[in-house]
Design a protein around this motif. Structure first.
Motif: not given
Length: 161
Positions: A12-16, A68-75, A98-107
């Motif tokens: 899974c991929a997640g977005v903050m 409309l998003v800019e990558l700030i960080a990746e977990a 359940g899930q194993r997740q890769r998370w990304f913080l976008f502005r």
């Protein structure tokens, strides 16, 4: 109900998604009666790059395009959660524990009018911006540990260090 030990974790991929004011996007799922919120997330297709999956999921769940998003960080690590017993065997065709997740913080570079949760396959019934400090109080309980870790991993770009 299948034995959790016999099941693996769904990729899974997640977005903050953070707006200009440092607030985070959260949505209430359509398929839940809980007053709990979550951030956009979803499965990674076979051969799909996790960051591309995150942007795709963001589009599918919020109508926010990649422009409309800019990558700030990746977990820097994968985060895991198990489904509660009452959901095990009922969601995702009973294939995953359940899930194993890769998370990304976008502005988020757009405005509130650029968010449209009435997508082709809607997942949320409502959305709002939340303070990072309130995230753990409002998040769906079985994902709380992941969100706690995300706040640690993204503390610096969130201005919480």
């Amino acid at each position: 109900m299948p034995d959790a030990d016999d099941l693996s974790y769904r990729p899974c991929a997640g977005v903050m998604l953070m707006n200009r004011d440092g607030l985070l996007f959260v949505g209430q799922r359509l398929d839940s009666t809980l007053e709990a919120w979550q951030m956009p997330q979803g499965g990674i297709d076979d051969g799909e790059d996790p960051a591309e999956a995150a942007v795709r999921e963001l589009w599918e769940e919020t109508g926010v395009p990649a422009a409309l998003v800019e990558l700030i960080a990746e977990a820097g690590e994968e985060l895991f959660y198990d489904l509660p017993e009452e959901l095990m065997g009922r969601v995702w065709g009973g294939r995953w524990r359940g899930q194993r997740q890769r998370w990304f913080l976008f502005r988020f570079l757009g405005g509130d009018g650029d968010i449209d949760i009435a997508t082709e396959h809607p997942e949320f019934r409502a959305w709002r911006w939340a303070e990072p400090a309130e995230l753990l109080e409002i998040i769906v309980p079985f994902k709380r540990a992941i969100y706690e870790r995300l706040l640690e991993l993204f503390a610096e770009p969130l201005g919480r260090s």
